[in-house]
Design an enzyme around this catalytic site. Structure first.
Site, PDB file in Angstrom:
ATOM      1  N   GLU A  21     -47.772   8.261  25.344  1.00 33.25           N
ATOM      2  CA  GLU A  21     -48.857   7.649  26.122  1.00 33.25           C
ATOM      3  C   GLU A  21     -49.012   8.435  27.419  1.00 33.25           C
ATOM      4  O   GLU A  21     -48.023   8.782  28.058  1.00 33.25           O
ATOM      5  CB  GLU A  21     -48.559   6.181  26.463  1.00 33.25           C
ATOM      6  N   ALA A  55     -58.474  -1.622  33.304  1.00 36.68           N
ATOM      7  CA  ALA A  55     -58.883  -2.944  32.827  1.00 36.68           C
ATOM      8  C   ALA A  55     -60.346  -3.242  33.143  1.00 36.68           C
ATOM      9  O   ALA A  55     -61.043  -3.884  32.389  1.00 36.68           O
ATOM     10  CB  ALA A  55     -57.990  -4.014  33.431  1.00 36.68           C
ATOM     11  N   ARG A 112     -57.092  -6.516  25.476  1.00 36.70           N
ATOM     12  CA  ARG A 112     -57.841  -7.437  26.334  1.00 36.70           C
ATOM     13  C   ARG A 112     -57.915  -6.876  27.752  1.00 36.70           C
ATOM     14  O   ARG A 112     -58.918  -6.937  28.415  1.00 36.70           O
ATOM     15  CB  ARG A 112     -57.151  -8.806  26.361  1.00 36.70           C
ATOM     16  N   HIS A 152     -45.762 -12.028  25.378  1.00 34.35           N
ATOM     17  CA  HIS A 152     -46.725 -11.741  26.451  1.00 34.35           C
ATOM     18  C   HIS A 152     -46.539 -12.775  27.562  1.00 34.35           C
ATOM     19  O   HIS A 152     -46.310 -13.957  27.287  1.00 34.35           O
ATOM     20  CB  HIS A 152     -48.151 -11.802  25.896  1.00 34.35           C
ATOM     21  N   GLN A 179     -45.060  -3.268  23.591  1.00 37.27           N
ATOM     22  CA  GLN A 179     -44.733  -3.163  25.010  1.00 37.27           C
ATOM     23  C   GLN A 179     -43.355  -2.518  25.126  1.00 37.27           C
ATOM     24  O   GLN A 179     -42.535  -2.612  24.199  1.00 37.27           O
ATOM     25  CB  GLN A 179     -44.724  -4.580  25.613  1.00 37.27           C
TER      26      GLN A 179
HETATM   27  P1  FAD Z   1     -54.378 -10.327  23.692  1.00 37.22           P
HETATM   28  O1  FAD Z   1     -53.894  -9.876  22.369  1.00 37.22           O
HETATM   29  O2  FAD Z   1     -55.753 -10.878  23.775  1.00 37.22           O
HETATM   30  O3  FAD Z   1     -53.331 -11.400  24.221  1.00 37.22           O
HETATM   31  C1  FAD Z   1     -53.392 -11.856  25.582  1.00 37.22           C
HETATM   32  C2  FAD Z   1     -52.817 -13.270  25.674  1.00 37.22           C
HETATM   33  O4  FAD Z   1     -53.696 -14.187  25.033  1.00 37.22           O
HETATM   34  C3  FAD Z   1     -51.464 -13.434  24.966  1.00 37.22           C
HETATM   35  O5  FAD Z   1     -50.689 -14.308  25.720  1.00 37.22           O
HETATM   36  C4  FAD Z   1     -51.840 -14.042  23.608  1.00 37.22           C
HETATM   37  O6  FAD Z   1     -50.792 -14.830  23.074  1.00 37.22           O
HETATM   38  C5  FAD Z   1     -53.040 -14.890  23.990  1.00 37.22           C
HETATM   39  N1  FAD Z   1     -54.031 -15.033  22.911  1.00 37.22           N
HETATM   40  C6  FAD Z   1     -54.483 -14.051  22.092  1.00 37.22           C
HETATM   41  N2  FAD Z   1     -55.399 -14.547  21.235  1.00 37.22           N
HETATM   42  C7  FAD Z   1     -55.531 -15.868  21.515  1.00 37.22           C
HETATM   43  C8  FAD Z   1     -56.344 -16.926  20.997  1.00 37.22           C
HETATM   44  N3  FAD Z   1     -57.213 -16.716  20.005  1.00 37.22           N
HETATM   45  N4  FAD Z   1     -56.213 -18.166  21.556  1.00 37.22           N
HETATM   46  C9  FAD Z   1     -55.348 -18.392  22.574  1.00 37.22           C
HETATM   47  N5  FAD Z   1     -54.568 -17.423  23.111  1.00 37.22           N
HETATM   48  C10 FAD Z   1     -54.660 -16.181  22.589  1.00 37.22           C
HETATM   49  N6  FAD Z   1     -53.896  -2.512  29.981  1.00 37.22           N
HETATM   50  C11 FAD Z   1     -54.931  -1.798  30.496  1.00 37.22           C
HETATM   51  O7  FAD Z   1     -55.645  -2.288  31.367  1.00 37.22           O
HETATM   52  N7  FAD Z   1     -55.184  -0.509  30.070  1.00 37.22           N
HETATM   53  C12 FAD Z   1     -54.447   0.088  29.087  1.00 37.22           C
HETATM   54  O8  FAD Z   1     -54.716   1.234  28.725  1.00 37.22           O
HETATM   55  C13 FAD Z   1     -53.366  -0.649  28.515  1.00 37.22           C
HETATM   56  N8  FAD Z   1     -52.600  -0.116  27.532  1.00 37.22           N
HETATM   57  C14 FAD Z   1     -51.611  -0.874  26.948  1.00 37.22           C
HETATM   58  C15 FAD Z   1     -50.881  -0.329  25.892  1.00 37.22           C
HETATM   59  C16 FAD Z   1     -49.859  -1.067  25.276  1.00 37.22           C
HETATM   60  C17 FAD Z   1     -49.093  -0.476  24.127  1.00 37.22           C
HETATM   61  C18 FAD Z   1     -49.568  -2.379  25.754  1.00 37.22           C
HETATM   62  C19 FAD Z   1     -48.446  -3.174  25.119  1.00 37.22           C
HETATM   63  C20 FAD Z   1     -50.278  -2.929  26.814  1.00 37.22           C
HETATM   64  C21 FAD Z   1     -51.318  -2.184  27.416  1.00 37.22           C
HETATM   65  N9  FAD Z   1     -52.085  -2.716  28.455  1.00 37.22           N
HETATM   66  C22 FAD Z   1     -53.117  -1.972  29.000  1.00 37.22           C
HETATM   67  C23 FAD Z   1     -51.785  -4.046  29.015  1.00 37.22           C
HETATM   68  C24 FAD Z   1     -52.603  -5.176  28.320  1.00 37.22           C
HETATM   69  O9  FAD Z   1     -53.970  -5.024  28.583  1.00 37.22           O
HETATM   70  C25 FAD Z   1     -52.084  -6.499  28.893  1.00 37.22           C
HETATM   71  O10 FAD Z   1     -50.782  -6.750  28.458  1.00 37.22           O
HETATM   72  C26 FAD Z   1     -52.983  -7.735  28.676  1.00 37.22           C
HETATM   73  O11 FAD Z   1     -52.510  -8.769  29.521  1.00 37.22           O
HETATM   74  C27 FAD Z   1     -52.987  -8.261  27.243  1.00 37.22           C
HETATM   75  O12 FAD Z   1     -53.660  -7.438  26.400  1.00 37.22           O
HETATM   76  P2  FAD Z   1     -53.644  -7.705  24.805  1.00 37.22           P
HETATM   77  O13 FAD Z   1     -54.578  -6.747  24.229  1.00 37.22           O
HETATM   78  O14 FAD Z   1     -52.263  -7.746  24.307  1.00 37.22           O
HETATM   79  O15 FAD Z   1     -54.273  -9.177  24.797  1.00 37.22           O
END
Ligand code: FAD
Length: 290
Positions: A21, A55, A112, A152, A179
């Site tokens: 990354e 973000a 997200r 998360h 993560q």
């Molecule tokens: P989601 O999968 O949407 O989950 C977020 C939260 O919502 C979780 O607690 C989940 O349990 C909950 N949730 C999901 N779906 C539902 C539903 N239908 N109903 C109720 N609750 C739900 N951030 C950046 O800004 N830029 C990046 O480039 C970036 N790269 C990353 C790369 C990796 C490998 C990782 C692990 C993280 C990265 N992040 C990045 C951080 C990430 O954006 C954050 O961790 C963010 O808070 C969650 O993103 P997500 O896509 O996992 O969200």
């Protein structure tokens, strides 16, 4: 080439994928500043390199696509573009997808994004699973998602977090990147639970090499990764010696990766922090394993 195909190919060779990354340089830097970093990282022959994306409201986001295009066209390595959705409308995401298509980008890590109190969310997408579904409806992209071995931080509980992860897979994500974590047992237990939940896509283990104490403390605060005692001892013993901490930290990371590979991990994803020297020391130690 699609990431899922790369991983399948490596599987047939009996090896895990190796990926890096990187993040776009800061606003004041020019793109040329990252050229040397890219060249050195690509020389290590990773299976793919993922490029982060702000973000929301970040002027660095335009560089994500530019860097990904360079990784593909200049260095012949497969790029994965991170894409966040909380602060974008469907129309904006759609424009970005067209841009990615034009740049020949096939792989997207759908996220997200973290909430930023300084920007109002656009509310077109509430969760990454909705972005996954939208991307899949918009073109022939391979979509990956993020997962959290230590849950998360906003999740109601670990069970709900995995149920929500399953929604991301059902929406069309074909690959997960975890993560960062420092305790492999935590990752193995997470994988067992995820498999029990019916999630069968490849899961890459996110590994961050320790290069300095402040950086690790910052990351741990941000993502809530737990520190095993033997890791804490390294941080404590060498906190005042940069070189010693780097040696001991790298030894820890290499040991962590070897253990993951011995336990048949699908892929190892190294959070390089744009440091090719550190990535090279790791790759030199595991060259025949990946
Ligand atoms: P989601 O999968 O949407 O989950 C977020 C939260 O919502 C979780 O607690 C989940 O349990 C909950 N949730 C999901 N779906 C539902 C539903 N239908 N109903 C109720 N609750 C739900 N951030 C950046 O800004 N830029 C990046 O480039 C970036 N790269 C990353 C790369 C990796 C490998 C990782 C692990 C993280 C990265 N992040 C990045 C951080 C990430 O954006 C954050 O961790 C963010 O808070 C969650 O993103 P997500 O896509 O996992 O969200």
């Amino acid at each position: 080439m699609k990431v899922a195909d790369i991983i399948n190919q490596k599987r047939q060779e009996g090896k895990p994928s190796l990926s890096f990354e990187i993040f776009p340089p800061k606003k004041s830097d020019t793109l040329s500043n990252i050229d040397e970093t890219l060249e050195l990282l690509c020389d290590l022959h990773p299976d793919f390199i993922s490029v982060t994306f702000g973000a929301g409201g970040s002027t660095r986001n335009s560089k994500t696509v530019e860097i990904a295009r360079k990784i593909k066209e200049t260095y012949g390595v497969e790029p994965v573009v991170h894409l966040t959705c909380l602060y974008y409308t469907r129309a904006e995401i759609s424009d970005m997808l067209r841009e990615l298509e034009c740049a020949g980008i096939e792989n997207i890590l759908a996220l997200r994004g973290d909430r930023n109190p300084d920007y109002p969310a656009k509310n077109d997408f509430l969760y990454a699973s909705e972005l996954v579904e939208y991307i899949r409806s918009q073109g022939n992209f391979s979509v990956s998602g993020a997962c959290y071995p230590e849950t998360h931080l906003e999740a109601e509980n670990p069970v709900m977090d995995i149920r929500n992860l399953k929604k991301k897979i059902d929406a069309g994500a074909s690959h997960l990147i975890s993560q960062l974590f420092f305790d492999n047992e935590v990752f193995y237990q997470f994988c067992d639970k995820v498999r029990c939940a019916g999630i069968d896509v490849p899961i890459d283990a996110g590994v961050m090499p320790v290069t300095n104490k402040a950086q690790i403390e910052r990351m741990v605060n941000m993502c809530g990764a737990s520190l095993p005692t033997r890791f804490e001892k390294i941080l404590k013993k060498y906190e005042d010696s940069k070189e010693s901490l780097l040696d001991a930290g790298l030894a820890y990371t290499i040991h962590q990766i070897v253990d993951l590979i011995a336990n048949d991990v699908d892929g190892v994803h190294i959070y390089t922090m744009n440091n090719p020297a550190v990535a090279k020391r790791i790759c030199d130690s595991i060259r025949n394993l990946v």
